[in-house]
Motif scaffolding. Structure first.
Motif, PDB file in Angstrom:
ATOM      1  N   LEU A   1      -4.244   3.567 -11.092  1.00  0.00           N
ATOM      2  CA  LEU A   1      -3.423   3.067  -9.981  1.00  0.00           C
ATOM      3  C   LEU A   1      -4.247   2.276  -8.979  1.00  0.00           C
ATOM      4  N   ARG A   2      -5.490   2.664  -8.787  1.00  0.00           N
ATOM      5  CA  ARG A   2      -6.338   1.934  -7.825  1.00  0.00           C
ATOM      6  C   ARG A   2      -6.601   0.499  -8.270  1.00  0.00           C
TER       7      ARG A   2
ATOM      8  N   THR B   1      -4.542  -1.303 -10.283  1.00  0.00           N
ATOM      9  CA  THR B   1      -3.294  -1.910 -10.717  1.00  0.00           C
ATOM     10  C   THR B   1      -2.818  -2.940  -9.706  1.00  0.00           C
TER      11      THR B   1
ATOM     12  N   ALA C   1       0.839  -1.208   0.000  1.00  0.00           N
ATOM     13  CA  ALA C   1       0.000   0.000   0.000  1.00  0.00           C
ATOM     14  C   ALA C   1       0.874   1.257   0.000  1.00  0.00           C
TER      15      ALA C   1
ATOM     16  N   VAL D   1       4.677  -3.427 -11.667  1.00  0.00           N
ATOM     17  CA  VAL D   1       3.347  -2.822 -11.655  1.00  0.00           C
ATOM     18  C   VAL D   1       2.620  -3.347 -12.883  1.00  0.00           C
TER      19      VAL D   1
ATOM     20  N   PHE E   1       0.319  -5.333  -8.094  1.00  0.00           N
ATOM     21  CA  PHE E   1       1.759  -5.304  -7.847  1.00  0.00           C
ATOM     22  C   PHE E   1       2.222  -6.748  -7.680  1.00  0.00           C
TER      23      PHE E   1
ATOM     24  N   ARG F   1       2.117   1.731  -3.434  1.00  0.00           N
ATOM     25  CA  ARG F   1       1.042   2.270  -4.277  1.00  0.00           C
ATOM     26  C   ARG F   1       0.918   3.784  -4.049  1.00  0.00           C
ATOM     27  N   ASP F   2       0.984   4.210  -2.785  1.00  0.00           N
ATOM     28  CA  ASP F   2       0.908   5.641  -2.470  1.00  0.00           C
ATOM     29  C   ASP F   2       2.091   6.406  -3.059  1.00  0.00           C
TER      30      ASP F   2
ATOM     31  N   ALA G   1       1.561   6.708  -6.737  1.00  0.00           N
ATOM     32  CA  ALA G   1       0.511   7.700  -6.999  1.00  0.00           C
ATOM     33  C   ALA G   1       1.069   9.121  -6.875  1.00  0.00           C
TER      34      ALA G   1
ATOM     35  N   ASP H   1      -2.126  -5.298  -0.940  1.00  0.00           N
ATOM     36  CA  ASP H   1      -1.712  -4.040  -0.318  1.00  0.00           C
ATOM     37  C   ASP H   1      -1.082  -4.217   1.065  1.00  0.00           C
TER      38      ASP H   1
END
Length: 88
Positions: free
Chosen positions: A55-56, A58, A33, A81, A60, A36-37, A40, A69
């Motif tokens: 991105l939401r 996607t 997570a 990604v 990993f 991801r942040d 972003a 996450d």
């Protein structure tokens, strides 16, 4: 402490950045997570054409598995990604 995360980009992410690898800085012991942040934040600063919803949705992955996450980032600091795939 901080960790250098190497992010391999695929699909539409390669339209935003021609290089296949992106390096992000995350906290040591960060989870997916947090990655991801960080991605972003990078997208907001450097990829104006990147839709936020991309991105939401996607995924990993590490070298071995898809990551959720809450999963810890791989110790080697390498993730991929994988954008959502639209079938038809």
């Amino acid at each position: 402490r901080r960790m250098k995360l190497q992010v391999r980009l695929f699909g539409p992410f390669r339209d935003f950045q021609p290089q296949p690898l992106l390096e992000l800085d995350v906290a040591d012991g960060a989870d997916v997570a947090a990655a991801r942040d960080a991605l972003a934040a990078h997208a907001a600063a450097h990829w104006p054409a990147c839709p936020p919803g991309l991105l939401r949705s996607t995924a990993f992955a590490s070298e071995q598995a898809l990551l959720r996450d809450g999963d810890a980032l791989p110790a080697d600091g390498r993730i991929a990604v994988i954008p959502p795939v639209n079938g038809g």
